[in-house]
Design a protein around this motif. Sequence first.
Motif, PDB file in Angstrom:
ATOM      1  N   LYS A 171       0.702  -1.276   0.313  1.00  0.00           N
ATOM      2  CA  LYS A 171      -0.181   0.439  -0.094  1.00  0.00           C
ATOM      3  C   LYS A 171       1.127   1.307  -0.072  1.00  0.00           C
ATOM      4  O   LYS A 171       2.027   1.069   0.602  1.00  0.00           O
ATOM      5  N   ALA A 202       0.020   5.337  -0.339  1.00  0.00           N
ATOM      6  CA  ALA A 202      -0.141   6.640   0.160  1.00  0.00           C
ATOM      7  C   ALA A 202       0.042   7.963  -0.639  1.00  0.00           C
ATOM      8  O   ALA A 202      -0.350   8.943  -0.415  1.00  0.00           O
ATOM      9  N   PHE A 232      -3.443   5.168  -4.837  1.00  0.00           N
ATOM     10  CA  PHE A 232      -3.272   6.666  -4.295  1.00  0.00           C
ATOM     11  C   PHE A 232      -4.952   7.052  -4.276  1.00  0.00           C
ATOM     12  O   PHE A 232      -5.324   7.889  -2.969  1.00  0.00           O
ATOM     13  N   GLU A 270      -7.682   5.087  -4.639  1.00  0.00           N
ATOM     14  CA  GLU A 270      -8.207   4.195  -3.931  1.00  0.00           C
ATOM     15  C   GLU A 270      -7.927   3.409  -3.079  1.00  0.00           C
ATOM     16  O   GLU A 270      -9.077   2.919  -2.121  1.00  0.00           O
ATOM     17  N   ARG A 271      -7.126   3.982  -2.894  1.00  0.00           N
ATOM     18  CA  ARG A 271      -6.382   3.483  -1.556  1.00  0.00           C
ATOM     19  C   ARG A 271      -6.411   2.088  -0.920  1.00  0.00           C
ATOM     20  O   ARG A 271      -7.225   1.364  -0.088  1.00  0.00           O
ATOM     21  N   ASP A 311       2.314  13.764  -2.079  1.00  0.00           N
ATOM     22  CA  ASP A 311       0.887  13.080  -1.038  1.00  0.00           C
ATOM     23  C   ASP A 311       0.119  14.152  -1.016  1.00  0.00           C
ATOM     24  O   ASP A 311       0.335  14.625  -1.808  1.00  0.00           O
TER      25      ASP A 311
END
Length: 71
Positions: A6, A8, A48, A50-51, A71
């Motif tokens: 993951k 972000a 980024f 859709e997480r 970010d």
Amino acid sequence: MKQGHKYAKLFQSASGRCRIEKKASKKDRPPQVLATLPPGQIFGEIGFLERVPATASIVADDDLVEMYEMD
């Protein structure tokens, strides 16, 4: 950027070439190359926005690849 992890953030290659690879469905097969990215390309937008974990990996094709994180 590694498939399944993951992030972000968005990423942009500033110099050097990268390739987008997706893991093969069978472990004894090499990864599938989906695309080659020239400098200036932005990637990581799916994770980024859709997480969700990265759907593919980014691998440096050149000895020196400079990246930016946003970010």
